[in-house]
Design a protein around this motif. Structure first.
Motif, PDB file in Angstrom:
ATOM      1  N   TYR A   1       7.931  -5.201  -8.834  1.00  0.00           N
ATOM      2  CA  TYR A   1       7.943  -3.779  -8.504  1.00  0.00           C
ATOM      3  C   TYR A   1       6.587  -3.422  -7.886  1.00  0.00           C
ATOM      4  N   GLU A   2       6.614  -2.542  -6.910  1.00  0.00           N
ATOM      5  CA  GLU A   2       5.352  -2.049  -6.353  1.00  0.00           C
ATOM      6  C   GLU A   2       5.504  -0.592  -5.932  1.00  0.00           C
ATOM      7  N   ALA A   3       4.472   0.196  -6.223  1.00  0.00           N
ATOM      8  CA  ALA A   3       4.351   1.560  -5.716  1.00  0.00           C
ATOM      9  C   ALA A   3       3.045   1.629  -4.936  1.00  0.00           C
ATOM     10  N   ARG A   4       3.057   2.263  -3.799  1.00  0.00           N
ATOM     11  CA  ARG A   4       1.878   2.257  -2.938  1.00  0.00           C
ATOM     12  C   ARG A   4       1.695   3.600  -2.224  1.00  0.00           C
ATOM     13  N   VAL A   5       0.450   3.916  -1.963  1.00  0.00           N
ATOM     14  CA  VAL A   5       0.062   5.044  -1.110  1.00  0.00           C
ATOM     15  C   VAL A   5      -0.975   4.506  -0.157  1.00  0.00           C
ATOM     16  N   TYR A   6      -0.816   4.771   1.121  1.00  0.00           N
ATOM     17  CA  TYR A   6      -1.777   4.241   2.076  1.00  0.00           C
ATOM     18  C   TYR A   6      -2.002   5.224   3.224  1.00  0.00           C
ATOM     19  N   TRP A   7      -3.169   5.077   3.818  1.00  0.00           N
ATOM     20  CA  TRP A   7      -3.628   5.970   4.897  1.00  0.00           C
ATOM     21  C   TRP A   7      -3.928   5.110   6.113  1.00  0.00           C
TER      22      TRP A   7
END
Length: 202
Positions: free
Chosen positions: A158-164
């Motif tokens: 499982y992975e949750a990510r926030v990126y810019w």
């Protein structure tokens, strides 16, 4: 799937159903699953496998990797946020060690399935004035991957990510990422490790 520095022959066919919806089929000679070192990339690079057009391998038990992906991909344009959702089944005809039968040395299982789902959504456009720069901004995404615990040490991911993407005008391709990843360990592998630890402690 093949990654640098190791490569294997593959074929990819993509059908664009609409401007945003697609289906693609991918077939590749699998990386060695039960190679000498257990590292599939190293074992592939060290093998005598020919690159093209041979889908066979000199590493015993190596088969074919297949994937079918259904996806929705909306490219970012001025005022329109990027969306990409994709997933599908995976199938590998290689011979995998069957960890559920560890007391039977050499037991293998082939034709191993799997599945995955990934989704990424742009939340904010930093430079929406142009289609060429509208990809810049903040995104959020998640991943889920599964394969049977009988044939994999880590069988769920499982992975949750926030990126810019492109936070600085002078470096519009840079990316800043924060992610959380969780792997589930096969109960068969865990039992084997615990058993060996108990034997050694005696």
């Amino acid at each position: 799937m093949a990654i640098a520095p190791a490569f294997a022959p593959a074929l990819r066919v993509k059908l664009n159903i609409t401007d945003a919806v697609y289906n693609q089929f991918y077939v590749q000679r699998s990386f060695p699953v039960r190679g000498v070192t257990g590292n599939p990339v190293y074992d592939e690079v060290s093998s005598k496998n020919s690159f093209w057009p041979n889908f066979g391998s000199d590493v015993a038990g190596t088969g074919v990797f297949l994937l079918d992906e259904l996806g929705y991909q909306q490219q970012a344009t001025s005022g329109v946020l990027s969306t990409w959702v994709r997933g599908g089944p995976i199938f590998n005809t290689s011979e995998f060690t069957d960890f559920s039968s560890v007391r039977s040395a050499g037991t293998t299982k082939s034709n191993v399935p799997g599945a995955y789902l990934l989704a990424d959504q742009q939340l904010w456009q930093q430079a929406p004035s142009s289609d060429a720069s509208s990809y810049r901004g903040i995104y959020a995404g998640c991943t889920y991957m599964y394969t049977p615990p009988e044939t994999a040490g880590f069988y769920q991911n499982y992975e949750a990510r926030v990126y810019w993407i492109g936070p600085f005008d002078s470096r519009p391709r840079d990316m800043l990422t924060f992610s959380y990843t969780h792997n589930d360990v096969s109960k068969y592998i865990a039992s084997l490790i615990n058993l060996r630890a108990m034997v050694q402690s005696w």
